[in-house]
Design an enzyme around this catalytic site. Structure first.
Site, PDB file in Angstrom:
ATOM      1  N   HIS A 156      67.865-115.258  46.029  1.00 28.03           N
ATOM      2  CA  HIS A 156      67.644-114.445  47.230  1.00 28.03           C
ATOM      3  C   HIS A 156      67.048-115.241  48.409  1.00 28.03           C
ATOM      4  O   HIS A 156      66.779-114.683  49.465  1.00 28.03           O
ATOM      5  CB  HIS A 156      66.711-113.276  46.847  1.00 28.03           C
ATOM      6  CG  HIS A 156      66.734-112.123  47.795  1.00 28.03           C
ATOM      7  ND1 HIS A 156      65.634-111.720  48.510  1.00 28.03           N
ATOM      8  CD2 HIS A 156      67.741-111.300  48.163  1.00 28.03           C
ATOM      9  CE1 HIS A 156      65.957-110.681  49.262  1.00 28.03           C
ATOM     10  NE2 HIS A 156      67.216-110.400  49.071  1.00 28.03           N
ATOM     11  N   LYS A 158      66.718-117.623  51.693  1.00 28.27           N
ATOM     12  CA  LYS A 158      67.541-117.744  52.907  1.00 28.27           C
ATOM     13  C   LYS A 158      66.947-118.896  53.717  1.00 28.27           C
ATOM     14  O   LYS A 158      66.321-118.677  54.745  1.00 28.27           O
ATOM     15  CB  LYS A 158      67.467-116.461  53.767  1.00 28.27           C
ATOM     16  CG  LYS A 158      67.792-115.157  53.044  1.00 28.27           C
ATOM     17  CD  LYS A 158      66.582-114.271  52.955  1.00 28.27           C
ATOM     18  CE  LYS A 158      66.802-112.916  52.360  1.00 28.27           C
ATOM     19  NZ  LYS A 158      67.942-112.619  51.590  1.00 28.27           N
ATOM     20  N   ASP A 163      68.025-132.616  57.780  1.00 31.71           N
ATOM     21  CA  ASP A 163      67.603-134.036  57.764  1.00 31.71           C
ATOM     22  C   ASP A 163      66.265-134.238  57.057  1.00 31.71           C
ATOM     23  O   ASP A 163      65.482-135.120  57.466  1.00 31.71           O
ATOM     24  CB  ASP A 163      67.531-134.593  59.201  1.00 31.71           C
ATOM     25  CG  ASP A 163      68.916-134.801  59.798  1.00 31.71           C
ATOM     26  OD1 ASP A 163      69.904-134.795  59.033  1.00 31.71           O
ATOM     27  OD2 ASP A 163      69.006-134.950  61.026  1.00 31.71           O
TER      28      ASP A 163
END
Lengths: 243, 243
Positions: A156, A158, A163
């Site tokens: 779940h 996000k 870099d």
């Protein structure tokens, strides 16, 4: 004797003055160092704007007239365009850990980075990646490495790491529904400590979701924390069912 | 003459030494000031532990023997217990902006804070608050102020602000499913800048969801950004449906 003492006092004063001269410089340097680090919060829903120019090469974008694509959308900055800019700044690597990914604009941005030679790795949730509109199939087709979970709990997260330097994280699933209609937040943080912790989490998941470990005909599903006995095990005082 | 120059040199050296003495102290002070600010990341799924002791008065908790509740769960620290501790530190105010809230432990923690006189305000999503197991009804029954959206987009934030000083935000919905089974993250940040931005977002939503503005028999639903024409309006190049 007085002359001597005077010279000693002057020398001491010069030394202290030097110290006082150095101190603000050090403080300024420290502050400016902290100010340079990116700290931004994006709130959604985002204004619906055209993001085409971001997906073009710099010379193409400069040559293009505003609204050249004829889409009729404003070409101003928005939360989505800021998020895309943060992603498109990647030069070396991009780690994505996303529950749901169906935004065409963000999908194109990720493919563009892959084409530019940025090492892109994606971790996603098995239940959502096969839904209609998901970008995951397109990313795989383009040659981007994707791994997914195999258990009942959702992957779940996000977040994205650009870099190994900038963390992008929040409540936003990368879907047009969420971008245009939901109340959401995304933090963009250039912060070594947070980046390190999220990168460690990414590598843990990346390793755990290694396809060599997939079970193609599972006998019994287990949670990834190994607690197969009780999905909703709570303490003795729990009297509520969970949704 | 040589003696005089020697003394001048000594005095200059003393001044510089003083400066060098002061500098590390200032640097230490600056660093320690930054270290005092709380910066923590919790990853989920959380180990399933008993959190009963956290919900008792300090003297009761101290007097209680480990495992006194007979639940058989470990009484060690876990991501859930850390999250609860961060919440229970509230003394003045708690703002909650949560998409889904069904964890009984976190519900009890919020009710406890309300009983202690902390000003608790909750913003949530209208679709999820009425589901079986939601804590929202219990919070309202206890006298806690709750407001919710009225539109098609989700109120999808998952953040809390403790005493206008600490921001708790991430991917975690406050449900037992998410706490025990999902891959999730929660940042706990004592950071004025982030707190200010999220508090502003909370106040915007709080005002917008004022019950005096509710429409009980809406003629036509609109998104909260006023874009009723197209829920999934994208630029000309979008060729994918959204989930």
């Amino acid at each position: 004797m007085w002359r001597l003492r005077g010279r000693v006092a002057v020398a001491t004063a010069v030394g202290l003055a030097l110290a006082l001269e150095v101190l603000p410089w050090v403080l300024r340097w420290l502050r400016s160092g902290r100010r340079r680090l990116r700290r931004e919060v994006l709130f959604f829903p985002s204004q619906v704007t055209c993001t085409e120019a971001l997906l073009k090469a710099p010379d193409e974008a400069a040559a293009a007239l505003p609204n050249c694509c004829g889409c009729g959308l404003p070409h101003s900055e928005s939360s989505l365009s800021r998020l895309m800019r943060a992603l498109l700044a990647a030069r070396v690597s991009l780690e994505l850990c996303l529950f749901a990914f169906s935004s065409p604009q963000l999908g194109r941005a990720v493919q563009l980075l892959h084409q530019r030679g940025v090492r892109v790795r994606v971790v996603t949730d098995c239940d959502y990646m096969a839904l209609n509109g998901s970008q995951i199939g397109l990313l795989r087709k383009a040659g981007i490495q994707v791994r997914h979970d195999q258990d009942l709990g959702y992957m779940h997260h996000k977040f994205a790491i650009v870099d190994r330097r900038v963390l992008i994280t929040g409540s936003l699933n990368w879907t047009t529904q969420a971008i245009q209609n939901n109340r959401e937040n995304v933090l963009i943080m250039e912060d070594n400590e947070y980046v390190r912790l999220f990168l460690e989490e990414f590598e843990r998941i990346w390793e755990e979701f290694n396809p060599t470990k997939y079970i193609f005909f599972p006998q019994k599903k287990k949670s990834h924390s190994g607690r197969s006995l009780s999905w909703h095990r709570t303490c003795c005082t729990s009297s509520q069912n969970e949704t």
